[in-house]
Design a protein around this motif. Structure first.
Motif, PDB file in Angstrom:
ATOM      1  N   ASN A 142      14.722 -10.791   7.914  1.00 22.35           N
ATOM      2  CA  ASN A 142      13.967 -10.267   6.790  1.00 22.35           C
ATOM      3  C   ASN A 142      12.623 -10.973   6.621  1.00 22.35           C
ATOM      4  N   LEU A 175      10.936  -6.136   0.578  1.00 18.50           N
ATOM      5  CA  LEU A 175      11.793  -6.674   1.634  1.00 18.50           C
ATOM      6  C   LEU A 175      11.644  -5.817   2.894  1.00 18.50           C
ATOM      7  N   THR A 177      12.939  -5.408   6.680  1.00 18.95           N
ATOM      8  CA  THR A 177      14.093  -5.814   7.485  1.00 18.95           C
ATOM      9  C   THR A 177      14.027  -5.219   8.876  1.00 18.95           C
TER      10      THR A 177
END
Length: 272
Positions: A142, A175, A177
């Motif tokens: 991440n 975020l 990822t």
């Protein structure tokens, strides 16, 4: 605060007509432009010049004379091209009860608007929609983007190579990822994304205007300074003692009456 395309005007008083006088502007990209000053025929030793702003950012203006020896250095700033302000000049004037046709302090007020907007965004995240490019270090699954909320991830590159969008996903909270993990490296991941809010909540608009009012008040001769006790002023909520409670963020005094308005949209932590 000026915009690209505005004309910046300069005045210098040497005191008497010098043997030589010159002036120049150092632009934000480091290049320099020589100005063409003219002496005021009614004021010997007073020189004036104009410059049409071509770049956004910080400009350094320098002037020098010989016979007598004299020098002066000053700075002016031009607003970013995307103008990341939450409220506009017209609605700010209305909130401050400044006549719409009063333009004497427009540039100064625009600077206050940008400052207030930055303080509000420090609490709730990016509001004014703009493109952000930032770098991060790989090595994990991440990456946390620095300026949420994220509207769209436009481009991701690792060591300069474009990453296939099918191998990563992103969230509005910032975020990012990678399904197989981001390749390890120091600042080797470059992300370009759109940040901001499509619709600005009314409480955020109102909080920005009120923050602007409180910090603009000293310009009008009021006593809204954060440390003067606020005698005679109520910060707009009718409760002087409570309203004087607050904090300093990015150099702006932010009373609780503003913080409470922003609380519904205050950004929370990103869960990895």
């Amino acid at each position: 605060m000026l915009d690209v395309g505005d004309t910046a005007s300069f005045t210098w008083d040497v005191g008497s007509t010098p043997d030589t006088f010159s002036a120049r502007v150092r632009l934000p990209d480091g290049t320099q432009t020589t100005l063409t000053p003219t002496e005021d025929p009614d004021r010997p030793g007073r020189y004036v010049a104009e410059y049409v702003v071509a770049q956004h950012g910080r400009h350094l203006v320098s002037a020098a004379a010989t016979g007598p020896a004299w020098a002066d250095v000053d700075v002016f700033n031009a607003a970013p091209p995307d103008w990341p302000a939450i409220v506009g000049l017209a609605e700010a004037k209305k909130h401050l009860e400044i006549e719409a046709n009063d333009h004497d302090r427009d540039d100064e007020l625009r600077g206050f608007i940008l400052s207030a907007s930055m303080v509000v965004e420090d609490v709730v995240g990016v509001v004014a929609r703009r493109t952000v490019t930032e770098t991060a270090s790989g090595g994990g699954r991440n990456i946390v983007l620095e300026k949420p909320p994220v509207l769209e991830v436009v481009d991701v590159r690792v060591d300069g190579a474009v990453v296939d969008p099918s191998v990563y996903r992103w969230s509005p909270s910032g975020l990012l990822t990678h399904q197989g993990g981001w390749p390890a490296g120091l600042r080797n991941v470059e992300v370009t994304y759109l940040a901001g809010k499509l619709v600005v909540p009314p409480n955020v608009v109102n909080a920005t205007l009120e923050l602007l009012r409180i910090n603009w008040r000293p310009q009008e001769g009021g006593n809204y300074a954060p440390f003067d006790g606020g005698a005679g002023d109520d910060f707009g909520n009718g409760d002087l003692e409570a309203s004087l409670q607050g904090n300093l963020r990015l150099g702006f005094f932010v009373p609780n009456t503003v913080i409470q308005r922003l609380q519904p949209d205050q950004r929370g932590p990103v869960i990895l």
